[in-house]
Design a protein around this motif. Sequence first.
Motif, PDB file in Angstrom:
ATOM      1  N   GLU A  52       0.851  -1.185   0.000  1.00 11.00           N
ATOM      2  CA  GLU A  52       0.000   0.000   0.000  1.00 11.00           C
ATOM      3  C   GLU A  52       0.887   1.235   0.000  1.00 11.00           C
ATOM      4  O   GLU A  52       1.724   1.415   0.861  1.00 11.00           O
ATOM      5  CB  GLU A  52      -0.902   0.003   1.225  1.00 11.00           C
ATOM      6  N   HIS A  62      -1.753  10.598  -9.198  1.00  9.73           N
ATOM      7  CA  HIS A  62      -2.644   9.437  -9.167  1.00  9.73           C
ATOM      8  C   HIS A  62      -4.063   9.844  -8.792  1.00  9.73           C
ATOM      9  O   HIS A  62      -5.026   9.293  -9.322  1.00  9.73           O
ATOM     10  CB  HIS A  62      -2.117   8.381  -8.189  1.00  9.73           C
ATOM     11  N   GLU A  63      -4.198  10.785  -7.864  1.00 11.26           N
ATOM     12  CA  GLU A  63      -5.538  11.246  -7.496  1.00 11.26           C
ATOM     13  C   GLU A  63      -6.217  11.909  -8.677  1.00 11.26           C
ATOM     14  O   GLU A  63      -7.419  11.749  -8.873  1.00 11.26           O
ATOM     15  CB  GLU A  63      -5.430  12.222  -6.311  1.00 11.26           C
ATOM     16  N   GLU A  64      -5.466  12.623  -9.479  1.00 10.10           N
ATOM     17  CA  GLU A  64      -6.025  13.279 -10.672  1.00 10.10           C
ATOM     18  C   GLU A  64      -6.504  12.225 -11.668  1.00 10.10           C
ATOM     19  O   GLU A  64      -7.550  12.378 -12.268  1.00 10.10           O
ATOM     20  CB  GLU A  64      -4.971  14.182 -11.304  1.00 10.10           C
ATOM     21  N   PHE A  65      -5.741  11.142 -11.843  1.00  9.76           N
ATOM     22  CA  PHE A  65      -6.136  10.089 -12.761  1.00  9.76           C
ATOM     23  C   PHE A  65      -7.397   9.372 -12.296  1.00  9.76           C
ATOM     24  O   PHE A  65      -8.175   8.882 -13.107  1.00  9.76           O
ATOM     25  CB  PHE A  65      -5.026   9.056 -12.933  1.00  9.76           C
ATOM     26  N   ASP A  66      -7.614   9.304 -10.978  1.00  8.94           N
ATOM     27  CA  ASP A  66      -8.781   8.621 -10.444  1.00  8.94           C
ATOM     28  C   ASP A  66     -10.071   9.417 -10.626  1.00  8.94           C
ATOM     29  O   ASP A  66     -11.157   8.870 -10.481  1.00  8.94           O
ATOM     30  CB  ASP A  66      -8.575   8.309  -8.954  1.00  8.94           C
ATOM     31  N   ARG A  67      -9.980  10.692 -10.976  1.00  8.52           N
ATOM     32  CA  ARG A  67     -11.193  11.513 -11.134  1.00  8.52           C
ATOM     33  C   ARG A  67     -11.909  11.232 -12.418  1.00  8.52           C
ATOM     34  O   ARG A  67     -11.508  10.812 -13.380  1.00  8.52           O
ATOM     35  CB  ARG A  67     -10.839  13.003 -11.094  1.00  8.52           C
ATOM     36  N   LYS A  91      -1.340   7.684  -2.308  1.00  9.58           N
ATOM     37  CA  LYS A  91      -1.507   8.199  -3.659  1.00  9.58           C
ATOM     38  C   LYS A  91      -0.865   9.573  -3.788  1.00  9.58           C
ATOM     39  O   LYS A  91      -0.997  10.421  -2.905  1.00  9.58           O
ATOM     40  CB  LYS A  91      -2.988   8.288  -4.012  1.00  9.58           C
TER      41      LYS A  91
END
Length: 107
Positions: free
Chosen positions: A95, A102-107, A98
């Motif tokens: 684990e 990575h957080e931007e890609f998850d949006r 992020k």
Amino acid sequence: MGAAHTIVPEVLDALKDVSYPADRDRLLTAAREAGAPDEVVRALRGIPAEAYGGREEVARAVRATPDSGPGHDTTQRAPQARHRGRPGVAQHLREEPKTPIHEEFDR
């Protein structure tokens, strides 16, 4: 019985000419000069850096070290701790927090 326990006689044999008290560095030097196997040198590297009053103290310190094996080498512990890893866990299973990307890609 673990690897640390089975190596004690070999460690003591490599240190038969050491005069005590001796610190870890002196023990390592003596083992190398005696032509000790790599396992013996690794076991001595794993003991605390302090003065030892005799062979019995060295034997107790070697017995107290964790068994060697994948992920248990002292040279590997610090990088694993820095990366929150545990021995035997693949990098992709660890684990990781992020990153903003990575957080931007998850949006």
